[in-house]
Design an enzyme around this catalytic site. Sequence first.
Site, mmCIF file in Angstrom:
data_model
loop_
_atom_site.group_PDB
_atom_site.id
_atom_site.type_symbol
_atom_site.label_atom_id
_atom_site.label_comp_id
_atom_site.label_asym_id
_atom_site.label_seq_id
_atom_site.Cartn_x
_atom_site.Cartn_y
_atom_site.Cartn_z
ATOM 1 N N MET A 277 0.819 -1.210 0.000
ATOM 2 C CA MET A 277 0.000 0.000 0.000
ATOM 3 C C MET A 277 0.851 1.257 0.000
ATOM 4 O O MET A 277 0.367 2.349 -0.238
ATOM 5 C CB MET A 277 -0.881 0.021 1.258
ATOM 6 C CG MET A 277 -2.041 -0.930 1.229
ATOM 7 S SD MET A 277 -3.183 -0.471 -0.083
ATOM 8 C CE MET A 277 -3.880 1.017 0.624
ATOM 9 N N ARG A 278 2.121 1.108 0.310
ATOM 10 C CA ARG A 278 2.939 2.283 0.529
ATOM 11 C C ARG A 278 2.991 3.198 -0.699
ATOM 12 O O ARG A 278 2.922 4.420 -0.584
ATOM 13 C CB ARG A 278 4.350 1.884 0.935
ATOM 14 C CG ARG A 278 4.918 2.838 1.949
ATOM 15 C CD ARG A 278 6.402 2.744 1.990
ATOM 16 N NE ARG A 278 6.859 1.467 2.503
ATOM 17 C CZ ARG A 278 7.333 1.300 3.728
ATOM 18 N NH1 ARG A 278 7.385 2.297 4.543
ATOM 19 N NH2 ARG A 278 7.765 0.137 4.114
#
Lengths: 348, 601
Positions: A277-278
Amino acid sequence: MAFAFPFTAIVGQDDMKLALLMTALDQKIGGVLIFGDRGTGKSTAVRGLAALLPPIRVREGDRFNLDPDRPGEAGPEAPRKGARPGRIVPMPTPVVDLPLNASEDRVCGALDIERALTKGEKAFEPGLFARAHRGFLYIDEVNLLEDHLVDLLLDVAASGTNVVEREGLSVRHPSRFVLVGSGNPEEGELRPQLLDRFGLAVDISASRNIKERMEVVRRREAFERDPQGFCAAYEKEANAIRRRLKKASTMLDGMETPDDVLELCAVLCMRLGVDGMRGELTLMRASRAKAALEGRAHVTRADVIAVAPMVLRHRLRRDPLDETGSTTRVERALVDVTSTPDGHAGRA
Amino acid sequence: MPAAPEAPSRRQAAPDPRARWQDALLAARLIAACGPRLGGIHLKGGCGPVRDLWLDAFQSLSGGRPVVHMPANIASDRLCGGIDLQATLACGQVVEDRGLLVRADGGTVLVMGAERLDATASAALCKALDTGVVESTASGHSTRTQVACIALDEAAEDEIGLGAALGGRLAMALRLDDIAWSAIRLETSAIVPEPPLDCAAVTISDSLVLTLIKAVGEESPRRLTLTVSLAKAIAALERRPSATLRDVLTALRLAGLEATEQDRHPADEQSGETPPPPPPPSADDAGQRDESEPRDVQPPDLMDVAVAAADIAGITLDARAGSTAARLPGAHGRSGEKRKNARRGRVTGVFERPPFAEARPDIAATLRAAVPWQAIRRAQRARDGLPETGRIILKTSDFRYRHYQDKRETAIIFAVDASGSTAFDRLGEAKGAIELLLADCYAERHHVGLVSFRGPGADTLLQPTRSLVRAKRCLEALPGGGGTPLAAGLRRATELAAAARAKGQTPLMVFLSDGSGNIALDGAPGRAKATEDAVASARVAASLSLKSLFIDIGRRGQTRGQSIADALRADYVTLPHASARSMSSLVKTRVTALTSGRERR
């Protein structure tokens, strides 16, 4: 103290300047990696940035830069009984250099030899991680950083806490900083784990425009002749940036992120196979920061498209036989995503 | 690359040693007068009487200001300052020792053997040059220091010299070792110390800056501003309020850059000053052109003054694009077999166990280990009835040692069979594969050497080097055809590999051949003798325990390649049908396997 070459006097290199300002605005973006040719003003920009940043509030004499407005943030030094907390004073945002030849002790802190020798006390001497808290940690030639220092950096950059367990000391203190690294990729690669700690990556190269080069020389000359006067001349622009940062930071608080922007972030990351998700989160934060810096209260797809290369280029999986640069791959994906129907060809 | 390999000899025409010596003296005066502004001098070439004389002259020019020798293997704490052990132990509190960079304040640091300077020392020196500040390794306390640096780079012609990080911060580049002793005259007594000079006040006109921009071309903006400062310093030395064309040309010469022909003889030189005769080619043009320098690229015609003046804004300097890959020697980041417990290299940590017998303890770490025990030890001492001591009580268990890891460079030597038997159908693939591998070698900072064998014997096309461009050029020019002097090829590759090992590199030989030699070592044709010689040569290589990879590029399944590979104790791979790409990826995995950890000495 010597005068630092003003940030605003750097000719060109807009990507680098934008990236630095974005991380200054929103620390959660997570730092900048500046890769590029030698002598293009990478260090100058970072050292000049310090002068633009708003001061932080600390208690007088606090060696850990703790935030007095966050009482939960505790340092290793318990206040002495009955002692009143120090006055709250402004302090310039720290921009701390991590030299390649730093020892582990210097970086994460160690036993204070002086006090131990003279007073027989076991005291903790804070290191660079403590000094960089709530500021910037700058590593020039980050790709040449030794592995044992990279290990320390990885832990602290991820957790925001420096934990020291050595020499009979057991200390932990908060250490949240914007990591800024610069280097020349031809001299060595960065470990993927470290690469991942940087929110943004910019590629810079020397300008080939004669007029710009001329301007570089002129400004450098003027600076050398009269550093003080030169800095004063650029103070107006610096003030403008300070105001912009301040305004942007209030705008950022109330900014809403429309669904189509979030969707574009997700589609782009999926398309490029960016893990986790970063990438998406950083893409969203960077887009918002860009909009805020431009004085807009709304983030648009155009913002996402503008920042996508610097957010994603260092997160792509590397194929050593693929000659295509990662920037090109991001740009191609951008074209694909924005022109296909499911990507809502729209306001971009 | 526009510069053909034979270009250097063509331009070697007029290296007037006297003029060059005068230039060298001028460089020395400039550093003595305004060193910190100019960064310093990259002094190439080995030691010799001329260099010694020059250094003496420099010493006299510096007057009483410090000229400090800095060994390439200097420890960080000696360079930037650290704890002074004796004083600390004697007085019971931390006493810091000024580092070399602080001691050199106001003067010059002479970096001895600068080509061997490690990354961390180089970084500290660069930072001091950039910011004028040194941070102590012990306390982080920063001290201001204004130094210039003279980097004595003794790298041989094909070796990688001074790293780009430091090199890029030095305004001048000189070579002294090819100036004949007889050509110079110097009365040392005539030298008077050069007083410090402020060159910031000197002005320089836009047209001269433009000249510099064009000559500097694609090099970094830092090179540009340094060269501008250099021109101004030259003017200041001559007590001129503004820089002239002559100063600019001198600056370019000292910087090792070249002015274009138009710049040397501009039609509209308004000052009325006679331009100097075309300056002699700068030192490194005289045949010592090394691949790491982008300077051998002719400034493109595009950058003609008239055009530039007509429309400054529109013109870009992209004509040199593509040369960037060839520069940047960057002596760091090289990979190779890792040596644990090395005596030098990068610090991997501090431990209780010494890495080697005569290792010196790390003072700060040792003190830190000892300090917590002092109260207890004092009490113990008192109980034992020993007199009190003001000093710190150390025990053997307190000693801490720094461990180092030295990454060795890898030298990959390709030996290519260019004979008639393989050449015509496989040579192209082999070339393609090697070219792809070269890119990887470049990224990994491997050195690459190239041997070809065909006809009567073997040729060393390229001594192990790190220049991708040169290796590529050699490879492209490689002709095919003739007999297969396999034995000679084996022998030549072995020689190169052994030489590389003697230099401290980890050699790996990669043979691309069908293994069917038909020319013996003495050049005589005949398969039986040739095979015998080849096997014998292969055994020699094996006996030296040189690692190798044998890629059989023969068409049919033959056993000849296998038997040579066995004698070599090489990894053997057959590639009867393969594209350049698959060949390259195969070699790459082998190289990785061979260089990473599997062998350790």
